[in-house]
Write a protein that holds these residues in place. Structure first.
Motif, PDB file in Angstrom:
ATOM      1  N   GLU A   7       0.846  -1.195   0.000  1.00  0.00           N
ATOM      2  CA  GLU A   7       0.000   0.000   0.000  1.00  0.00           C
ATOM      3  C   GLU A   7       0.879   1.242   0.000  1.00  0.00           C
ATOM      4  N   ARG A   8       0.402   2.242  -0.711  1.00  0.00           N
ATOM      5  CA  ARG A   8       1.083   3.535  -0.712  1.00  0.00           C
ATOM      6  C   ARG A   8       0.028   4.633  -0.678  1.00  0.00           C
ATOM      7  N   LYS A   9       0.245   5.629   0.184  1.00  0.00           N
ATOM      8  CA  LYS A   9      -0.618   6.807   0.228  1.00  0.00           C
ATOM      9  C   LYS A   9      -0.215   7.743  -0.905  1.00  0.00           C
ATOM     10  N   HIS A  10      -1.186   8.522  -1.359  1.00  0.00           N
ATOM     11  CA  HIS A  10      -0.901   9.518  -2.385  1.00  0.00           C
ATOM     12  C   HIS A  10      -1.817  10.714  -2.166  1.00  0.00           C
ATOM     13  N   ASN A  11      -1.472  11.822  -2.776  1.00  0.00           N
ATOM     14  CA  ASN A  11      -2.322  13.008  -2.731  1.00  0.00           C
ATOM     15  C   ASN A  11      -2.582  13.509  -4.156  1.00  0.00           C
ATOM     16  N   LEU A  12      -2.674  12.575  -5.081  1.00  0.00           N
ATOM     17  CA  LEU A  12      -2.832  12.896  -6.495  1.00  0.00           C
ATOM     18  C   LEU A  12      -4.285  13.085  -6.908  1.00  0.00           C
ATOM     19  N   GLY A  13      -5.201  12.589  -6.137  1.00  0.00           N
ATOM     20  CA  GLY A  13      -6.590  12.518  -6.572  1.00  0.00           C
ATOM     21  C   GLY A  13      -6.803  11.203  -7.310  1.00  0.00           C
ATOM     22  N   ARG A  14      -8.047  10.781  -7.376  1.00  0.00           N
ATOM     23  CA  ARG A  14      -8.362   9.461  -7.933  1.00  0.00           C
ATOM     24  C   ARG A  14      -7.977   9.333  -9.408  1.00  0.00           C
ATOM     25  N   GLU A  15      -8.288  10.341 -10.228  1.00  0.00           N
ATOM     26  CA  GLU A  15      -8.017  10.226 -11.666  1.00  0.00           C
ATOM     27  C   GLU A  15      -6.516  10.180 -11.967  1.00  0.00           C
ATOM     28  N   ALA A  16      -5.744  11.039 -11.322  1.00  0.00           N
ATOM     29  CA  ALA A  16      -4.296  11.034 -11.534  1.00  0.00           C
ATOM     30  C   ALA A  16      -3.688   9.739 -11.005  1.00  0.00           C
ATOM     31  N   ALA A  17      -4.188   9.252  -9.867  1.00  0.00           N
ATOM     32  CA  ALA A  17      -3.692   7.994  -9.310  1.00  0.00           C
ATOM     33  C   ALA A  17      -4.023   6.836 -10.249  1.00  0.00           C
ATOM     34  N   ARG A  18      -5.190   6.896 -10.862  1.00  0.00           N
ATOM     35  CA  ARG A  18      -5.575   5.851 -11.819  1.00  0.00           C
ATOM     36  C   ARG A  18      -4.630   5.846 -13.027  1.00  0.00           C
ATOM     37  N   LYS A  20      -1.515   6.864 -13.016  1.00  0.00           N
ATOM     38  CA  LYS A  20      -0.239   6.330 -12.521  1.00  0.00           C
ATOM     39  C   LYS A  20      -0.318   4.815 -12.369  1.00  0.00           C
ATOM     40  N   ALA A  21      -1.452   4.323 -11.869  1.00  0.00           N
ATOM     41  CA  ALA A  21      -1.635   2.879 -11.716  1.00  0.00           C
ATOM     42  C   ALA A  21      -1.620   2.195 -13.084  1.00  0.00           C
ATOM     43  N   GLN A  22      -2.199   2.838 -14.088  1.00  0.00           N
ATOM     44  CA  GLN A  22      -2.191   2.263 -15.432  1.00  0.00           C
ATOM     45  C   GLN A  22      -0.758   2.132 -15.938  1.00  0.00           C
ATOM     46  N   ALA A  23       0.064   3.149 -15.692  1.00  0.00           N
ATOM     47  CA  ALA A  23       1.472   3.086 -16.096  1.00  0.00           C
ATOM     48  C   ALA A  23       2.186   1.946 -15.371  1.00  0.00           C
ATOM     49  N   LEU A  24       1.898   1.774 -14.083  1.00  0.00           N
ATOM     50  CA  LEU A  24       2.495   0.689 -13.307  1.00  0.00           C
ATOM     51  C   LEU A  24       2.066  -0.666 -13.853  1.00  0.00           C
ATOM     52  N   VAL A  25       0.780  -0.818 -14.105  1.00  0.00           N
ATOM     53  CA  VAL A  25       0.261  -2.086 -14.636  1.00  0.00           C
ATOM     54  C   VAL A  25       0.876  -2.377 -16.001  1.00  0.00           C
ATOM     55  N   VAL A  54      -5.044  -4.279  -8.368  1.00  0.00           N
ATOM     56  CA  VAL A  54      -4.570  -2.969  -7.937  1.00  0.00           C
ATOM     57  C   VAL A  54      -5.824  -2.137  -7.681  1.00  0.00           C
ATOM     58  N   HIS A  55      -5.973  -1.662  -6.437  1.00  0.00           N
ATOM     59  CA  HIS A  55      -7.133  -0.866  -6.035  1.00  0.00           C
ATOM     60  C   HIS A  55      -6.703   0.592  -5.934  1.00  0.00           C
ATOM     61  N   ILE A  56      -7.459   1.486  -6.585  1.00  0.00           N
ATOM     62  CA  ILE A  56      -7.148   2.900  -6.556  1.00  0.00           C
ATOM     63  C   ILE A  56      -8.191   3.621  -5.727  1.00  0.00           C
ATOM     64  N   GLY A  57      -7.744   4.300  -4.681  1.00  0.00           N
ATOM     65  CA  GLY A  57      -8.631   5.085  -3.834  1.00  0.00           C
ATOM     66  C   GLY A  57      -8.263   6.554  -3.916  1.00  0.00           C
ATOM     67  N   ASP A  58      -9.039   7.385  -3.221  1.00  0.00           N
ATOM     68  CA  ASP A  58      -8.783   8.824  -3.232  1.00  0.00           C
ATOM     69  C   ASP A  58      -7.411   9.167  -2.656  1.00  0.00           C
ATOM     70  N   GLU A  59      -6.941   8.371  -1.682  1.00  0.00           N
ATOM     71  CA  GLU A  59      -5.672   8.677  -1.011  1.00  0.00           C
ATOM     72  C   GLU A  59      -4.747   7.480  -0.890  1.00  0.00           C
ATOM     73  N   LEU A  60      -5.120   6.333  -1.484  1.00  0.00           N
ATOM     74  CA  LEU A  60      -4.349   5.112  -1.290  1.00  0.00           C
ATOM     75  C   LEU A  60      -4.398   4.238  -2.538  1.00  0.00           C
ATOM     76  N   ILE A  61      -3.267   3.645  -2.863  1.00  0.00           N
ATOM     77  CA  ILE A  61      -3.207   2.606  -3.889  1.00  0.00           C
ATOM     78  C   ILE A  61      -2.741   1.333  -3.193  1.00  0.00           C
ATOM     79  N   ALA A  85       8.459   0.031  -8.217  1.00  0.00           N
ATOM     80  CA  ALA A  85       7.674   0.532  -9.337  1.00  0.00           C
ATOM     81  C   ALA A  85       6.557   1.459  -8.848  1.00  0.00           C
ATOM     82  N   LEU A  86       5.913   1.094  -7.754  1.00  0.00           N
ATOM     83  CA  LEU A  86       4.841   1.925  -7.213  1.00  0.00           C
ATOM     84  C   LEU A  86       5.391   3.247  -6.673  1.00  0.00           C
TER      85      LEU A  86
END
Length: 91
Positions: A7-18, A20-25, A54-61, A85-86
């Motif tokens: 798990e990693r916290k983020h402050n990117l917002g859900r769309e930006a985190a999504r 980033k998660a797509q790039a990771l995947v 990979v679960h993307i939340g408002d503040e957590l991946i 990578a994350l």
């Protein structure tokens, strides 16, 4: 079966985190021959001997992965690769 959870916290917002998660995947899919499919804010990943999501939340991946017997021997290496990578994707 070995379970990996990162798990990693983020402050990117859900769309930006999504994004980033797509790039990771995409990176992990190429390196480990994974198949990926999105379902809302979750992407399910699978290959022979491994299955997870990979679960993307408002503040957590959160990355969860179950490894079969053969890949379990490499669990430390795989977990380290996911963590690096994350961290890089969220930087």
């Amino acid at each position: 079966m070995t379970q990996i959870s990162v798990e990693r916290k983020h402050n990117l917002g859900r769309e930006a985190a999504r994004a980033k998660a797509q790039a990771l995947v995409d990176k992990l899919s190429q390196k480990y021959d994974l198949e990926a499919s999105w379902d809302g804010d979750r992407v399910d990943i699978a290959r022979s001997g491994a299955k997870g999501s990979v679960h993307i939340g408002d503040e957590l991946i959160r990355v969860e992965l179950k490894l079969g017997m053969m890949l379990s021997m490499m669990s430390g290496t795989i977990e380290g690769e996911i963590e690096r990578a994350l961290d890089k994707a969220l930087a």
